[in-house]
Design an enzyme around this catalytic site. Structure first.
Site, PDB file in Angstrom:
ATOM      1  N   THR A   1      11.804   0.676   4.084  1.00 53.92           N
ATOM      2  CA  THR A   1      11.433  -0.127   2.905  1.00 53.92           C
ATOM      3  C   THR A   1      11.579   0.687   1.623  1.00 53.92           C
ATOM      4  O   THR A   1      12.251   0.264   0.676  1.00 53.92           O
ATOM      5  CB  THR A   1       9.960  -0.605   3.046  1.00 53.92           C
ATOM      6  OG1 THR A   1       9.815  -1.220   4.322  1.00 53.92           O
ATOM      7  CG2 THR A   1       9.601  -1.587   1.949  1.00 53.92           C
ATOM      8  N   VAL A   2      10.965   1.854   1.599  1.00 51.96           N
ATOM      9  CA  VAL A   2      10.958   2.646   0.365  1.00 51.96           C
ATOM     10  C   VAL A   2      12.282   3.387   0.184  1.00 51.96           C
ATOM     11  O   VAL A   2      12.873   3.374  -0.901  1.00 51.96           O
ATOM     12  CB  VAL A   2       9.777   3.645   0.354  1.00 51.96           C
ATOM     13  CG1 VAL A   2       9.734   4.401  -0.966  1.00 51.96           C
ATOM     14  CG2 VAL A   2       8.462   2.917   0.573  1.00 51.96           C
TER      15      VAL A   2
ATOM     16  N   LYS B   1      -5.305   8.161  -0.075  1.00 49.73           N
ATOM     17  CA  LYS B   1      -5.028   8.237  -1.513  1.00 49.73           C
ATOM     18  C   LYS B   1      -6.217   8.838  -2.256  1.00 49.73           C
ATOM     19  O   LYS B   1      -6.051   9.617  -3.196  1.00 49.73           O
ATOM     20  CB  LYS B   1      -4.708   6.845  -2.057  1.00 49.73           C
ATOM     21  CG  LYS B   1      -3.410   6.294  -1.493  1.00 49.73           C
ATOM     22  CD  LYS B   1      -3.264   4.828  -1.840  1.00 49.73           C
ATOM     23  CE  LYS B   1      -2.005   4.236  -1.227  1.00 49.73           C
ATOM     24  NZ  LYS B   1      -2.003   2.764  -1.251  1.00 49.73           N
TER      25      LYS B   1
ATOM     26  N   GLY C   1       1.705   4.314  -7.279  1.00 49.14           N
ATOM     27  CA  GLY C   1       2.950   4.707  -7.937  1.00 49.14           C
ATOM     28  C   GLY C   1       3.284   3.870  -9.163  1.00 49.14           C
ATOM     29  O   GLY C   1       3.918   4.354 -10.096  1.00 49.14           O
TER      30      GLY C   1
ATOM     31  N   GLU D   1       4.221  11.417  -6.741  1.00 46.40           N
ATOM     32  CA  GLU D   1       3.679  10.320  -7.563  1.00 46.40           C
ATOM     33  C   GLU D   1       3.654   8.991  -6.809  1.00 46.40           C
ATOM     34  O   GLU D   1       2.703   8.209  -6.927  1.00 46.40           O
ATOM     35  CB  GLU D   1       4.528  10.185  -8.838  1.00 46.40           C
ATOM     36  CG  GLU D   1       4.017   9.172  -9.834  1.00 46.40           C
ATOM     37  CD  GLU D   1       2.774   9.632 -10.582  1.00 46.40           C
ATOM     38  OE1 GLU D   1       2.850  10.626 -11.305  1.00 46.40           O
ATOM     39  OE2 GLU D   1       1.724   9.002 -10.424  1.00 46.40           O
TER      40      GLU D   1
ATOM     41  N   GLU E   1       2.073  -4.187   7.287  1.00 47.19           N
ATOM     42  CA  GLU E   1       2.869  -3.654   8.400  1.00 47.19           C
ATOM     43  C   GLU E   1       2.595  -4.459   9.670  1.00 47.19           C
ATOM     44  O   GLU E   1       1.567  -5.131   9.770  1.00 47.19           O
ATOM     45  CB  GLU E   1       2.432  -2.213   8.691  1.00 47.19           C
ATOM     46  CG  GLU E   1       2.399  -1.298   7.501  1.00 47.19           C
ATOM     47  CD  GLU E   1       3.765  -0.723   7.189  1.00 47.19           C
ATOM     48  OE1 GLU E   1       4.596  -0.675   8.100  1.00 47.19           O
ATOM     49  OE2 GLU E   1       3.988  -0.373   6.027  1.00 47.19           O
TER      50      GLU E   1
ATOM     51  N   VAL F   1       0.500   7.618  -4.367  1.00 51.51           N
ATOM     52  CA  VAL F   1      -0.769   7.029  -4.816  1.00 51.51           C
ATOM     53  C   VAL F   1      -0.526   6.180  -6.049  1.00 51.51           C
ATOM     54  O   VAL F   1      -0.136   6.708  -7.091  1.00 51.51           O
ATOM     55  CB  VAL F   1      -1.800   8.117  -5.223  1.00 51.51           C
ATOM     56  CG1 VAL F   1      -3.158   7.479  -5.488  1.00 51.51           C
ATOM     57  CG2 VAL F   1      -1.900   9.199  -4.195  1.00 51.51           C
TER      58      VAL F   1
ATOM     59  N   LYS G   1       1.335   9.859   1.751  1.00 46.51           N
ATOM     60  CA  LYS G   1      -0.060  10.224   1.442  1.00 46.51           C
ATOM     61  C   LYS G   1      -0.825  10.671   2.686  1.00 46.51           C
ATOM     62  O   LYS G   1      -1.712  11.511   2.608  1.00 46.51           O
ATOM     63  CB  LYS G   1      -0.794   9.060   0.791  1.00 46.51           C
ATOM     64  CG  LYS G   1      -0.747   7.765   1.592  1.00 46.51           C
ATOM     65  CD  LYS G   1      -0.050   6.700   0.820  1.00 46.51           C
ATOM     66  CE  LYS G   1       0.426   5.571   1.674  1.00 46.51           C
ATOM     67  NZ  LYS G   1       1.154   4.580   0.937  1.00 46.51           N
TER      68      LYS G   1
HETATM   69  N1  LIG Z   1       6.046   0.537   2.138  1.00 46.34           N
HETATM   70  C1  LIG Z   1       5.379   0.763   1.013  1.00 46.34           C
HETATM   71  O1  LIG Z   1       5.100  -0.147   0.219  1.00 46.34           O
HETATM   72  C2  LIG Z   1       4.959   2.168   0.636  1.00 46.34           C
HETATM   73  C3  LIG Z   1       4.370   2.414  -0.623  1.00 46.34           C
HETATM   74  C4  LIG Z   1       4.032   3.727  -0.975  1.00 46.34           C
HETATM   75  C5  LIG Z   1       4.237   4.741  -0.072  1.00 46.34           C
HETATM   76  N2  LIG Z   1       4.796   4.473   1.154  1.00 46.34           N
HETATM   77  C6  LIG Z   1       5.033   5.587   2.058  1.00 46.34           C
HETATM   78  O2  LIG Z   1       6.452   5.774   2.145  1.00 46.34           O
HETATM   79  C7  LIG Z   1       6.788   6.266   3.430  1.00 46.34           C
HETATM   80  C8  LIG Z   1       7.841   5.358   4.061  1.00 46.34           C
HETATM   81  O3  LIG Z   1       7.317   4.049   4.213  1.00 46.34           O
HETATM   82  P1  LIG Z   1       8.257   2.811   4.578  1.00 46.34           P
HETATM   83  O4  LIG Z   1       7.397   1.613   4.458  1.00 46.34           O
HETATM   84  O5  LIG Z   1       9.528   2.871   3.798  1.00 46.34           O
HETATM   85  O6  LIG Z   1       8.561   3.125   6.122  1.00 46.34           O
HETATM   86  P2  LIG Z   1       9.651   2.424   7.061  1.00 46.34           P
HETATM   87  O7  LIG Z   1      10.132   1.147   6.459  1.00 46.34           O
HETATM   88  O8  LIG Z   1       9.074   2.419   8.426  1.00 46.34           O
HETATM   89  O9  LIG Z   1      10.895   3.441   7.043  1.00 46.34           O
HETATM   90  C9  LIG Z   1      10.855   4.698   7.661  1.00 46.34           C
HETATM   91  C10 LIG Z   1      12.264   5.298   7.633  1.00 46.34           C
HETATM   92  O10 LIG Z   1      12.193   6.630   8.118  1.00 46.34           O
HETATM   93  C11 LIG Z   1      13.057   6.794   9.238  1.00 46.34           C
HETATM   94  N3  LIG Z   1      12.358   7.683  10.183  1.00 46.34           N
HETATM   95  C12 LIG Z   1      11.090   7.565  10.636  1.00 46.34           C
HETATM   96  N4  LIG Z   1      10.787   8.593  11.470  1.00 46.34           N
HETATM   97  C13 LIG Z   1      11.886   9.359  11.538  1.00 46.34           C
HETATM   98  C14 LIG Z   1      12.219  10.549  12.230  1.00 46.34           C
HETATM   99  N5  LIG Z   1      11.345  11.155  13.037  1.00 46.34           N
HETATM  100  N6  LIG Z   1      13.453  11.077  12.057  1.00 46.34           N
HETATM  101  C15 LIG Z   1      14.362  10.473  11.238  1.00 46.34           C
HETATM  102  N7  LIG Z   1      14.110   9.339  10.560  1.00 46.34           N
HETATM  103  C16 LIG Z   1      12.889   8.788  10.698  1.00 46.34           C
HETATM  104  C17 LIG Z   1      13.286   5.408   9.806  1.00 46.34           C
HETATM  105  O11 LIG Z   1      14.536   5.383  10.488  1.00 46.34           O
HETATM  106  P3  LIG Z   1      15.132   4.012  11.131  1.00 46.34           P
HETATM  107  O12 LIG Z   1      15.501   3.164   9.930  1.00 46.34           O
HETATM  108  O13 LIG Z   1      16.307   4.435  11.914  1.00 46.34           O
HETATM  109  O14 LIG Z   1      14.014   3.430  11.939  1.00 46.34           O
HETATM  110  C18 LIG Z   1      13.264   4.562   8.522  1.00 46.34           C
HETATM  111  O15 LIG Z   1      14.536   4.561   7.925  1.00 46.34           O
HETATM  112  C19 LIG Z   1       5.464   6.343   4.215  1.00 46.34           C
HETATM  113  O16 LIG Z   1       4.949   7.652   4.113  1.00 46.34           O
HETATM  114  C20 LIG Z   1       4.565   5.364   3.480  1.00 46.34           C
HETATM  115  O17 LIG Z   1       3.193   5.681   3.597  1.00 46.34           O
HETATM  116  C21 LIG Z   1       5.166   3.214   1.514  1.00 46.34           C
END
Ligand SMILES: NC(=O)c1ccc[n+]([C@@H]2O[C@H](COP(=O)([O-])OP(=O)(O)OC[C@H]3O[C@@H](n4cnc5c(N)ncnc54)[C@H](OP(=O)(O)O)[C@@H]3O)[C@@H](O)[C@H]2O)c1
Length: 292
Positions: A19-20, A212, A141, A136, A197, A139, A112
């Site tokens: 997503t991010v 956070k 953002g 940034e 999620e 938390v 975080k």
């Molecule tokens: N979603 C939000 O709104 C949001 C807001 C602020 C902060 N965050 C933080 O941002 C981070 C990412 O969140 P997200 O929602 O974007 O997660 P996500 O959609 O689950 O994406 C995770 C990505 O990381 C890859 N990945 C995970 N584990 C891996 C590993 N061991 N080796 C290689 N690649 C790996 C996944 O690969 P695949 O694509 O192949 O599965 C995927 O591309 C988290 O720390 C979250 O707390 C998220």
């Protein structure tokens, strides 16, 4: 840094393209002109790390970026100046951030959970290696609050901070308030709309907000409040009836993260340890108060 290394594009690696990560990849391409005008430098995404290289992806890779499942590919590439960790989780993320810092790369992370539970060692490593570790986006953002606490407010004595620190819980409580639906239905809607999620535990049980809060406490008071010592209660089990009763008395229920100097800790002289009271909990907030 030599002139040529300043003017060549800044080499970036995205560890994570979910997503991010994919959102950032898209924005770096779409807003390339704006970024160049504001910073005087191009940004080139050179590599993208994922878990599954064969997964179909909605967002195309930035032009010129290679897709890999090998963290060493990012860490060993001398053309990569900044590693952006957007994988989530603890162990793999800690591994790649440490390796990147060891290899002289700057790091940006939105993780975080990792920074709250195990961040100090990473900050120490960054300092030792004279690299920048920024977070940034981890938390609030969109506000943004990290840099404000770190720089603009650095000379201020902060007595307390409070806020709504989790969007998913806030969406659920807002839906329960405006539509009168039960918790389970509001959660289902949040998941359908992509706000929650598939496993919403971290959000609805208050842990995401707590992560956070630990980071904000570190910034506001310079102390490491142990995550395990934080009082944390989420919104699981909240009933539509609770919300209705609160409303009748002029209140909204909000999931609040709060930290403040304890009454006997305020103005602690010299080296006396700060006493902080901190926690995450659902609270009654008067409807006239900003957070309502
Ligand atoms: N979603 C939000 O709104 C949001 C807001 C602020 C902060 N965050 C933080 O941002 C981070 C990412 O969140 P997200 O929602 O974007 O997660 P996500 O959609 O689950 O994406 C995770 C990505 O990381 C890859 N990945 C995970 N584990 C891996 C590993 N061991 N080796 C290689 N690649 C790996 C996944 O690969 P695949 O694509 O192949 O599965 C995927 O591309 C988290 O720390 C979250 O707390 C998220």
């Amino acid at each position: 840094m030599s002139k040529s290394s300043e003017t060549r594009p800044l080499g970036v690696a995205l560890a994570g393209f979910g997503t991010v990560g994919s959102g950032l990849g898209r924005l770096l391409v779409e807003n390339a002109d704006i970024i160049r005008r504001r910073t005087g430098r191009d940004v080139a995404v050179r590599a993208v790390l994922v878990r599954d290289a064969h997964k179909a992806r909605e967002v195309p890779l930035p032009p010129g970026a290679v897709l890999t499942t090998d963290p060493a590919r990012l860490v060993n590439d001398p053309g990569i100046d900044v590693l952006v960790e957007l994988m989530g989780g603890i162990d793999a993320a800690r591994g790649i951030i440490s390796a990147a810092l060891e290899h002289g790369k700057h790091v940006v992370t939105a993780n975080k959970a990792l920074l709250a539970e195990d961040g100090l060692a990473l900050f120490r490593l960054a300092r030792r290696k004279r690299r920048i570790l920024r977070y940034e986006a981890s938390v609030a953002g969109a506000i943004p609050v990290v840099q404000a606490l770190k720089e603009s407010l650095v000379g201020n004595r902060i007595e307390s901070l409070m806020g709504i620190l989790n969007g998913t819980s806030n969406y659920i409580l807002s839906e329960m308030t405006s539509s009168g639906v039960e918790f389970g239905e509001a959660l289902r809607q949040a998941q359908e709309l992509g706000f929650a999620e598939a496993d919403p535990t971290l959000d609805i049980d208050g842990h995401d907000a707590a992560h956070k809060l630990v980071l904000l406490i570190r910034l506001a008071w310079g102390v490491d409040y142990p995550y395990a010592a934080l009082a944390v209660r989420g919104i699981r089990g909240m009933a539509a009836l609770d919300i209705r009763f609160a409303r009748e008395f002029g209140y909204r229920i909000k999931l609040i993260g709060q930290a403040r100097l304890a009454a006997d800790g305020a103005g602690a002289p010299g080296d006396a340890p700060l006493r902080l009271e901190a926690g995450v909990f659902p609270a009654l907030v008067h409807h006239t108060f900003l957070l309502a």
